[in-house]
Design an enzyme around this catalytic site. Structure first.
Site, short mmCIF file in Angstrom:
data_model
loop_
_atom_site.label_atom_id
_atom_site.label_comp_id
_atom_site.label_asym_id
_atom_site.label_seq_id
_atom_site.Cartn_x
_atom_site.Cartn_y
_atom_site.Cartn_z
N ASP A 13 0.62 -4.05 -20.15
CA ASP A 13 -0.50 -4.43 -19.00
C ASP A 13 0.25 -5.09 -17.77
O ASP A 13 1.36 -5.47 -18.13
CB ASP A 13 -1.48 -5.30 -19.80
CG ASP A 13 -2.44 -5.84 -18.61
OD1 ASP A 13 -3.11 -4.85 -18.00
OD2 ASP A 13 -2.92 -6.95 -18.84
N SER A 14 -0.44 -5.25 -16.72
CA SER A 14 0.09 -6.04 -15.58
C SER A 14 0.35 -7.49 -16.09
O SER A 14 0.84 -8.28 -15.26
CB SER A 14 -0.86 -6.04 -14.52
OG SER A 14 -2.18 -6.46 -14.82
N CYS A 76 -4.35 -1.11 -20.22
CA CYS A 76 -4.68 -1.65 -18.70
C CYS A 76 -5.61 -0.50 -18.21
O CYS A 76 -4.92 0.61 -18.20
CB CYS A 76 -3.35 -1.76 -17.97
SG CYS A 76 -3.34 -2.03 -16.27
N GLU A 155 -5.33 -14.96 -15.20
CA GLU A 155 -3.78 -15.20 -15.44
C GLU A 155 -3.52 -16.66 -15.37
O GLU A 155 -2.73 -16.88 -15.92
CB GLU A 155 -3.00 -14.47 -14.41
CG GLU A 155 -3.03 -13.10 -14.60
CD GLU A 155 -2.09 -12.40 -15.70
OE1 GLU A 155 -1.04 -13.22 -15.84
OE2 GLU A 155 -2.41 -11.59 -16.48
N CYS A 187 -11.73 -3.52 -17.19
CA CYS A 187 -10.47 -4.04 -16.84
C CYS A 187 -9.98 -4.92 -18.17
O CYS A 187 -10.91 -5.56 -18.66
CB CYS A 187 -10.51 -5.00 -15.60
SG CYS A 187 -9.01 -6.19 -15.50
N HIS A 189 -8.60 -7.55 -18.60
CA HIS A 189 -8.60 -8.94 -18.65
C HIS A 189 -9.99 -9.55 -18.62
O HIS A 189 -10.21 -10.58 -19.36
CB HIS A 189 -8.14 -9.29 -17.00
CG HIS A 189 -6.48 -9.36 -16.80
ND1 HIS A 189 -5.90 -8.29 -16.74
CD2 HIS A 189 -5.85 -10.56 -16.81
CE1 HIS A 189 -4.64 -8.47 -16.51
NE2 HIS A 189 -4.66 -9.95 -16.53
N1 DGL Z 1 -5.78 -5.65 -16.87
C1 DGL Z 1 -5.75 -4.47 -15.82
C2 DGL Z 1 -7.00 -3.48 -16.02
O1 DGL Z 1 -7.09 -3.14 -17.13
C3 DGL Z 1 -5.10 -4.90 -14.71
C4 DGL Z 1 -5.47 -5.60 -13.91
C5 DGL Z 1 -5.01 -5.99 -12.68
O2 DGL Z 1 -3.75 -6.21 -12.84
O3 DGL Z 1 -5.23 -5.94 -11.40
O4 DGL Z 1 -7.08 -2.89 -15.26
#
Ligand code: DGL
Length: 274
Positions: A13-14, A76, A155, A187, A189
């Site tokens: 993931d990011s 992600c 984050e 997302c 996150h």
């Molecule tokens: N967790 C990510 C997603 O599912 C990336 C969020 C991001 O880095 O902007 O999209």
């Protein structure tokens, strides 16, 4: 039986969002070793061009495969939107599990006929999102919001601060006013702020976290001979971050309630190095 069945799977993931997917994978496949990679020097991916996220995703996949990964989970939504098709074409012998916004179950379950999707700008721009809406949401009103700043808050480990709450209220209040009864978390996150989301939307609005379904799909792909043997072994998880190992360690404690060994990686001329 292939001889790599005890190898790790790669999950990336990011940042820490993919931990919501990792959590579900560990609940369903506890014996499976994992390499988890957080590209925190580049987080957030959401506002970046899809081509850039695609390039990051390809290099991360190369790194995970070079370190023994037998299957890759793109944990992600943004990277899945930007790169999944490209990854499958580039690494044809590798199995990938990707994320797609859970519009299908939302459209099936909604009674009001109005659903809300929270995702990132890049996910909303990608062809994958348009195709999922087109295929599964006929006759359903789909409202969307990119929740600017929310990934950054998570984050920082700010799961219930005033700022995090105000970002979510700004996204959800107009959706509630239009009658949503379902919220799709597009997302990875966002599952970490489900308690706050529930507080805002109330008990009659369903919140869909796709992580358990993604873990089931991972299990299905491992079952033909790639599943590690012992269910009693202590799961071996190696965490990598392209940002600060210390910061990632703090977040593991906060988000997963555990300590983990985090190794730092560095981008060097577009490639990842230890
Ligand atoms: N967790 C990510 C997603 O599912 C990336 C969020 C991001 O880095 O902007 O999209």
């Amino acid at each position: 039986m292939p001889d790599n069945y005890n190898n790790p799977i790669g999950v990336f993931d990011s940042g820490v969002g993919g931990l919501s997917v990792l959590r579900a994978i560990r609940a369903q496949i506890p014996q499976q070793p994992v390499l988890y990679l957080a590209d925190q020097v580049h987080v957030p991916y959401g506002p970046r061009p899809l081509t850039e996220v695609q390039a990051f995703s390809e290099q991360i996949t190369r790194f995970l495969l070079a370190n023994g990964a037998k299957l890759i989970v793109v944990a992600c939504n943004t990277a899945s939107a930007a790169a999944l098709t490209h990854l499958r074409k580039t690494f044809q012998s590798v199995s990938f599990v990707g994320m797609e916004p859970a519009i299908k179950p939302a459209a099936e379950q909604t009674r009001s006929g109005v659903v809300g999707v929270l995702a990132t700008p890049a996910t909303f721009q990608g062809a994958l999102y348009a195709s999922v809406v087109e295929r599964f949401a006929q006759g359903v009103t789909v409202l969307q919001d990119a929740c600017p700043g929310l990934v950054g808050q998570i984050e920082k480990g700010e799961l219930d601060s005033i700022e995090t709450e105000s970002i979510l209220r700004a996204a959800l209040a107009p959706m509630l006013a239009k009658g949503i009864d379902t919220v799709v978390l597009g997302c990875t996150h966002y599952p970490f702020v489900i308690p706050l989301i529930k507080l805002i939307v109330g008990e009659y609005v369903r919140v869909i976290d796709p992580a358990p379904a993604v873990a089931r799909q991972t299990r299905r792909l491992l079952e033909p001979g790639l599943m590690p043997e012992s269910v009693n072994e202590v799961t071996d998880i190696v965490y990598y971050s392209t940002g600060s190992a210390a910061a990632m360690q703090g977040l593991l404690q906060k988000l997963m309630g555990e300590t983990g060994m985090v190794k730092e990686l560095h981008w060097n001329n577009g490639q990842l190095a230890k």
